[in-house]
Scaffold this active site. Structure first.
Site, PDB file in Angstrom:
ATOM      1  N   GLY A  40       0.567  -1.174   0.084  1.00 20.62           N
ATOM      2  CA  GLY A  40      -0.134  -0.055  -0.028  1.00 20.62           C
ATOM      3  C   GLY A  40       0.748   1.216   0.020  1.00 20.62           C
ATOM      4  N   ASN A 179       0.378 -10.091 -11.654  1.00 21.17           N
ATOM      5  CA  ASN A 179       1.438 -10.712 -12.407  1.00 21.17           C
ATOM      6  C   ASN A 179       0.780 -12.082 -12.972  1.00 21.17           C
ATOM      7  OD1 ASN A 179       1.846 -12.624 -10.432  1.00 21.17           O
ATOM      8  ND2 ASN A 179       3.406 -11.393  -9.430  1.00 21.17           N
ATOM      9  N   ASP A 240       4.552  -3.225  -7.486  1.00 19.33           N
ATOM     10  CA  ASP A 240       3.793  -1.904  -6.704  1.00 19.33           C
ATOM     11  C   ASP A 240       4.173  -0.462  -7.411  1.00 19.33           C
ATOM     12  OD1 ASP A 240       3.278  -3.937  -4.852  1.00 19.33           O
ATOM     13  OD2 ASP A 240       4.892  -3.225  -3.661  1.00 19.33           O
TER      14      ASP A 240
END
Length: 291
Positions: A40, A179, A240
Site C-alpha cells: 500500500g 502478475n 507496486d
C-alpha cells in the site's frame, strides 16, 4: 481527481544474500537496509511521485510515526492513517545477487484498520476518483462496495493472492492489475477466463517480458506491451511501482496504453535500485530515462 489508497504500511528489513536459502539452511547477509514499505505505501508513494493527489487509508502502531512522516515527505496525504493498538506491520526481505527476492510479512496494524475510517475518508471523495487496494489489509470488500456507491472507480491488485478476498472484490472492480502467476491462480480458482470476470480492464505483468492488456473494448483480445531492458539488482516493489504509476496515469487522463508505458518505465527504473518506497523513481526520473 484523487486516488484513495486502502493499503498496508510496513517497515521493510531488507537483507542482501548471495542466494535465497534452502529449507533449514542458514546463510550470512552482506548488508541490511531498513526502510518504508508495504504494498500500500509503495503504491501511494509511486502514485504521488507520478504527480497524482494520493490519500492513504491505513494504520500504524505507536511505533509507526516515522513511516507516516516519511510518506508525508513523499507527497502522500496521511490524514486518514489511524494509530491503533498493534505493532506497525513489517516485512523481512531477502534479495539475492540476481535481484530475486523472498519475503515474509507480519500484518500487525494493517489488519487493525478501523472500519469507521472508510466512511470518514471516502465521504470526502468525488465521483470519478479512484479507489486503489491490495490484499495486505482487511476491509477491501467493504471499501469497494462503498466506493462503487459513491461513484468511484476501483483498481485492485490481488496480491498476496487470496481467492476469498479476490472473489469478494471483483464484482466492484474496474481495473485489475496482476502478475502472470496471480493471473493463473485467479483463473484456475475461479474456473473462468479473464473475459468472464466482468471487469473492463485487466493488466497482466510479466516482468522483463513486459505484459499484456485485456479490455472489454477490444473484446478481450490480448495486446502486448514491452518492458525496457535493464540490469536488475532488486525486484522488490517493482510491481507496486507499476501499479501506482498506472493508476496515476489513468487518474491524470492518459489513454491506457500511454499510462502502461509510463508504468513500465517506472518499474524498470525501480529494479535497478536497492530498496522499496524510499527509492521509487519520481516523474522526472521516468521522463528522462533513456533505455
Amino acid at each position: 481527481m484523487t486516488i484513495w489508497n486502502l493499503g498496508s504500511i510496513n517497515a521493510d528489513l531488507a537483507y542482501s544474500v548471495p542466494r535465497l536459502p534452502l529449507p533449514g539452511e542458514t546463510i550470512a547477509a552482506s548488508s541490511m537496509l531498513r526502510g518504508l514499505g508495504g504494498k500500500g505505501a509503495n503504491m501511494s508513494v509511486a502514485a504521488a511521485r507520478a504527480a497524482s493527489r494520493v490519500v492513504h487509508l491505513g494504520a500504524v502502531g505507536a511505533d509507526g510515526g516515522w513511516a507516516v512522516g516519511r510518506m508525508m515527505e513523499y507527497g502522500v496525504d496521511t490524514r486518514h492513517i489511524a494509530r491503533v493498538d498493534a505493532v506497525t506491520g513489517h516485512a523481512v526481505i531477502l534479495v539475492d545477487d540476481g535481484g530475486e527476492n523472498s519475503i515474509v510479512i507480519h500484518h500487525g496494524a494493517n489488519h487493525a484498520i478501523p472500519e469507521t475510517l472508510l466512511g470518514s475518508a471516502l465521504s470526502e471523495a468525488s465521483t470519478g476518483d479512484w479507489l486503489l487496494m491490495q490484499n495486505e489489509t482487511l476491509l477491501q470488500p467493504e471499501a469497494a462496495a462503498l466506493a462503487r456507491r459513491l461513484g468511484l472507480k476501483v483498481a485492485y491488485v490481488p496480491a498476496p493472492f487470496e481467492i476469498d478476498a479476490a472473489s469478494a472484490v471483483l464484482p466492484f472492480c474496474d481495473l485489475l492489475v496482476l502478475n502472470e502467476v496471480e493471473c493463473d491462480q485467479l483463473t484456475t480458482a475461479m474456473e473462468a477466463g479473464l473475459a468472464d470476470l466482468g471487469i473492463d480492464t485487466v493488466v497482466v505483468t510479466e516482468g522483463a517480458r513486459g505484459g499484456r492488456l485485456h479490455t472489454r473494448r477490444n473484446r478481450w483480445q490480448p495486446r502486448r506491451f514491452a518492458a525496457p531492458q535493464v540490469t536488475s539488482v532488486d525486484t522488490t516493489g517493482a510491481g507496486d511501482t507499476f501499479a501506482g504509476y498506472l493508476v496515476a496515469g489513468l487518474d491524470r487522463g492518459m489513454p491506457l496504453e500511454q499510462a502502461v508505458g509510463m508504468a513500465a518505465k517506472a518499474a524498470a527504473l525501480m529494479v535497478t535500485r536497492h530498496g522499496t518506497a524510499d527509492v521509487i523513481p519520481d516523474l522526472r526520473d521516468v521522463q528522462e530515462a533513456r533505455f
